[in-house]
Motif scaffolding. Structure first.
Motif, PDB file in Angstrom:
ATOM      1  N   GLN A 230      82.592  71.014  -7.642  1.00  0.00           N
ATOM      2  CA  GLN A 230      83.842  71.758  -7.777  1.00  0.00           C
ATOM      3  C   GLN A 230      85.035  70.883  -7.431  1.00  0.00           C
ATOM      4  N   ASP A 231      84.894  70.053  -6.389  1.00  0.00           N
ATOM      5  CA  ASP A 231      85.966  69.121  -6.038  1.00  0.00           C
ATOM      6  C   ASP A 231      86.252  68.169  -7.188  1.00  0.00           C
ATOM      7  N   LEU A 232      85.196  67.667  -7.806  1.00  0.00           N
ATOM      8  CA  LEU A 232      85.357  66.737  -8.928  1.00  0.00           C
ATOM      9  C   LEU A 232      86.025  67.416 -10.115  1.00  0.00           C
ATOM     10  N   PHE A 233      85.587  68.634 -10.453  1.00  0.00           N
ATOM     11  CA  PHE A 233      86.172  69.353 -11.586  1.00  0.00           C
ATOM     12  C   PHE A 233      87.653  69.672 -11.333  1.00  0.00           C
ATOM     13  N   ARG A 234      87.966  70.097 -10.091  1.00  0.00           N
ATOM     14  CA  ARG A 234      89.371  70.390  -9.764  1.00  0.00           C
ATOM     15  C   ARG A 234      90.228  69.133  -9.826  1.00  0.00           C
ATOM     16  N   ALA A 235      89.678  68.018  -9.323  1.00  0.00           N
ATOM     17  CA  ALA A 235      90.429  66.765  -9.327  1.00  0.00           C
ATOM     18  C   ALA A 235      90.716  66.315 -10.755  1.00  0.00           C
ATOM     19  N   ARG A 236      89.719  66.486 -11.644  1.00  0.00           N
ATOM     20  CA  ARG A 236      89.928  66.117 -13.045  1.00  0.00           C
ATOM     21  C   ARG A 236      91.012  66.982 -13.684  1.00  0.00           C
ATOM     22  N   ALA A 237      90.997  68.273 -13.363  1.00  0.00           N
ATOM     23  CA  ALA A 237      92.020  69.177 -13.907  1.00  0.00           C
ATOM     24  C   ALA A 237      93.402  68.805 -13.371  1.00  0.00           C
ATOM     25  N   ASP A 238      93.478  68.493 -12.067  1.00  0.00           N
ATOM     26  CA  ASP A 238      94.755  68.084 -11.469  1.00  0.00           C
ATOM     27  C   ASP A 238      95.254  66.790 -12.098  1.00  0.00           C
ATOM     28  N   GLU A 239      94.318  65.897 -12.382  1.00  0.00           N
ATOM     29  CA  GLU A 239      94.670  64.612 -12.997  1.00  0.00           C
ATOM     30  C   GLU A 239      95.270  64.824 -14.378  1.00  0.00           C
TER      31      GLU A 239
END
Length: 290
Positions: A230-239
């Motif tokens: 979830q952290d990775l998916f959120r970070a990708r979306a934020d990016e």
């Protein structure tokens, strides 16, 4: 000074010194264990203590640090009027023997020490404020925990000519937290041989640790990895969102610049949009408030 003297470093070889580093947690490890270091990860500290990292080979940067340390210490004495002296010892905390310290200098007549740093010109912004960088605040409080000092001075030579110094007062709340974090790391990870989680500094290490893949081999992720995913998916979306906002703002600046190559704000150059030899205009951000 309350510290226990473990060994003399006066005639100690570099190899012996590295072996002593593996016997506990030193000041330069503190920020990494607290995940506050820009350069070193908890995993790096863990592997270092277990002797599973390649030996650190001496290099010009390390040699410069050693050669310039007495000059920086003398410069500090001249600037402040404080007398400093070498300790030439590996020290440990009287109650927490895993907490080690190899300090640069001790101040005569004060319950205080000195840390000497040599850094490059591009690190000048790290010292633009009135406080030392966070890594060094943690490092110096580690030393204060071991020695019982009331304060620690830190002197830095930037780019070979810009000399600055700061004073870091003892922070007992921070020291209590440091002892807790370091104790847990030493017992729960190093002694138990349970590696900590990887972090952003471990990218290059993972490339060397696992340089090739096994064809068609698969790994089944467990439920405990869901928060990491979830952290990775959120970070990708934020990016992606940040990329859209960046391009939108850049295009608005370009629209204002039109055919102009340079854009200034309050007298300072902020953006360039120049045509290269191939006829392609390249937009560059020169500076800005972070």
């Amino acid at each position: 000074m309350q510290a226990v003297r473990l060994a003399s470093t006066k005639d100690m070889s570099h190899g012996e010194w590295l072996l002593w580093r593996q016997k506990g947690i030193g000041g330069s490890d503190a920020a990494a264990i607290c995940r506050m270091s820009r350069y070193k990860s908890p995993m790096g500290v863990y592997l270092d203590k277990l002797g599973e990292l390649p030996p650190i080979e001496d290099n010009p940067k390390m040699k410069a640090g050693r050669m310039l340390e007495p000059i920086i210490a003398d410069w500090f004495s001249e600037e402040t009027g404080y007398k400093v002296q070498r300790r030439n010892a590996i020290l440990s905390h009287p109650k927490h023997s895993f907490m080690l310290a190899n300090i640069d200098r001790w101040l005569s007549g004060q319950n205080a020490g000195l840390e000497c740093k040599n850094t490059a010109e591009y690190c000048k912004e790290d010292w633009s404020g009135t406080q030392a960088p966070t890594e060094y605040i943690l490092q110096c409080n580690h030393y204060m925990a071991v020695t019982g000092a009331d304060r620690w001075y830190i002197a830095v030579l930037i780019g070979g000519w810009d000399f600055q110094w700061r004073v870091i007062e003892r922070d007992d709340d921070l020291i209590r937290n440091l002892i807790t974090v370091e104790k847990e790391f030493w017992h729960d990870h190093v002694l138990a041989k349970v590696p900590p989680a990887y972090s952003h500094q471990d990218t290059e290490f993972l490339k060397t640790q696992f340089p090739t893949s096994t064809p068609n081999a698969a790994f089944q992720l467990g439920e405990d990895t869901y928060p990491i995913m979830q952290d990775l998916f959120r970070a990708r979306a934020d990016e992606e969102d940040a990329k859209r906002r960046k391009n939108s703002a850049a295009n608005q600046i370009k629209g204002l610049m039109g055919e102009n190559e340079l854009a200034f704000f309050q007298g300072d150059l902020k953006f360039t949009w120049k045509t290269n030899k191939k006829g392609i205009r390249t937009f560059n951000v020169i500076g800005g408030d972070e």
